[in-house]
Write an enzyme that holds these catalytic residues in place. Structure first.
Site: not given
Ligand code: EPZ
Length: 420
Positions: A399, A307, A329, A120-121, A115, A123-124, A22-23
């Site tokens: 999902r 994960d 993380i 879940r920023p 979430c 900015d990067l 998925k990822n």
């Protein structure tokens, strides 16, 4: 709404096949926006997250066909506005920003909400794209990003307080493929899914070196062409099934896996006493009599993946002794702990660390799924609990796991889907 009713105690045996990642699929599907020519992506798992991505591509104007695991995308005529009602459903939609900016020199993508696993920023992502010459603003909950004078290659440092960013690295790589000049990303993410994206982009005619290391170099090119790509196996799904086997299996083989992507999991399981047999793309393991607890810290790849933290916490819940799990993380990624404790586990949270005292047996109970991996952890706990475990809000699992219940039932698990 559906729920999964798991009756514990069945012994798992046999083998199952891992689906495509998925990822890896999500950024690769987004990358098809970089060319007007048709692209074919194979082994795309049929899960709601990838289906959301296909809906987003269609809403941007791309033609999308799916025939079981094979997806064809032709993004000949596209526009720059990603629809809020779709983007808000899946945070990973943010990875359409880089390709839209590279192709159209503009993008409008809604700010992904937080979430359950934490803030879940992005900015990067925005810092990296601004370094290439984009102007970034936020209005009405949307990120509006433009590069009227084009994108120009630059040396960019992509490191946040929790380490590298996977989708941030993806966004910057995709934007840089069509920039003028060379971009060097320092402190890039090394996850296999980033490497798989780079393989696809290079097939499209990009010039990218260093994927899988912390320094990735992208030489901008004039345009990219269509390509055909098969997505790597899902290492998190594979790892989830290896853990299920260690918890409830006599002898279970996970097929079509990339064992080299799971070394950090094998290290922890072997430290705990489990036997992991690897033969090419087949991984075989099962329960042992006296596993021992151990320490686990989640880190960016090649460290232990966040994960798989929830799934291993489930395993440790019934491993004698003390296990300590530290989440570096996503420090809040412990939604599964309260639910496991409802099943009789003995887990104390101290900040971003879970202290797990192994108990003899968990007992089935109605529990609530929350995020994708926490939900999988509850299914695993139900496999070896006494009695029935009802996992509600099953959509969280759907999902990211392709038919997880069917695959576990193929191995002998006793479970059924019901209307909640
Ligand atoms: C990817 O998310 C995965 N999702 C996640 O998997 C995975 O947990 C995560 O990487 C970490 O490995 C996909 O690939 C679709 P990050 P991503 O940016 O890229 C902070 C699953 O279960 N950060 O690598 O969104 C962030 O808060 C999902 O399949 C910033 O500070 O994660 C986190 O603490 C869940 N600023 C850390 O970096 C930013 O701009 C890593 O996040 C971006 C991130």
């Amino acid at each position: 709404m559906e729920k999964l009713v798991v009756t514990g105690g069945a012994e798992l045996n046999g083998s199952i096949s891992v689906s495509g990642s998925k990822n890896a699929s999500l950024p690769i599907l987004a990358a098809t926006l970089l060319t007007r020519e048709p692209c074919t992506i194979r082994r795309v798992p049929d899960v709601s997250d990838t289906n959301y991505m296909l809906q987003i591509l269609r809403s941007l104007g791309a033609e999308v066909e799916r025939a079981s695991g094979t997806v064809t995308v032709c993004a000949e005529n596209i526009h720059a506005d990603a629809p809020y009602d779709l983007v808000r459903k899946m945070r990973a939609s943010i990875c359409v920003m880089g390709p839209l900016l590279a192709r159209l020199l503009e993008a409008r993508v809604s700010l992904p909400g937080g979430c359950v696993i934490g803030d879940r920023p992005v900015d990067l992502h925005l810092k990296g794209l601004a370094e290439l010459g984009a102007d970034v603003s936020v209005a009405g909950g949307d990120i509006i990003i433009k590069a009227e004078n084009g994108l120009h290659g630059k040396r960019v440092h992509l490191f946040g307080k929790h380490g590298p960013t996977v989708l941030g690295t993806d966004n910057l790589i995709m934007a840089a493929t069509l920039a003028k000049g060379t971009t060097i990303i320092e402190e890039a993410a090394c996850e296999p899914e980033v490497t798989d994206l780079v393989e696809f982009l290079n097939r499209m005619g990009a010039k990218i070196h260093g994927a899988g290391t912390r320094t990735i170099t992208i030489e901008g090119v004039g345009q990219l062409h269509g390509a055909d790509h098969t997505v790597i196996p899902d290492r998190i799904e594979a790892g989830t099934f290896v853990i299920a086997a260690a918890m409830a299996g006599k002898k279970v083989t996970v097929r079509r896996a990339r064992a080299e992507h799971l070394e950090s999991l094998f290290t922890v399981l072997r430290e705990s006493g489990y036997k992991i047999d690897v033969d090419g793309d087949r991984i075989t393991t099962g329960r042992i009599d006296n596993p021992t607890g151990c320490e686990l810290i989640t880190e960016p790849y090649p460290g232990f993946p966040t994960d798989m933290q929830a799934q291993l916490t489930s395993l440790f819940a019934t491993v004698p002794g003390i296990s300590v799990v530290t989440e570096k993380i996503f420090p809040q990624r412990f939604m599964h702990v309260a639910e496991l404790n409802r099943m009789g586990a003995n887990i104390q949270l101290e900040g971003a660390t879970a202290i797990i005292k192994g108990v003899k047996k968990l007992s089935g109970a109605p529990v609530m799924a929350s995020d994708l991996r926490a939900s999988a952890a509850l299914v695993l706990a139900g496999l070896c609990a006494d009695g029935e475990t009802e996992i509600n809000r099953l959509y969280h699992i759907d999902r990211g796991y392709e038919h997880i219940d069917e695959k576990l039932m193929e191995l002998g698990a006793n479970m059924r889907r019901e209307k909640a």
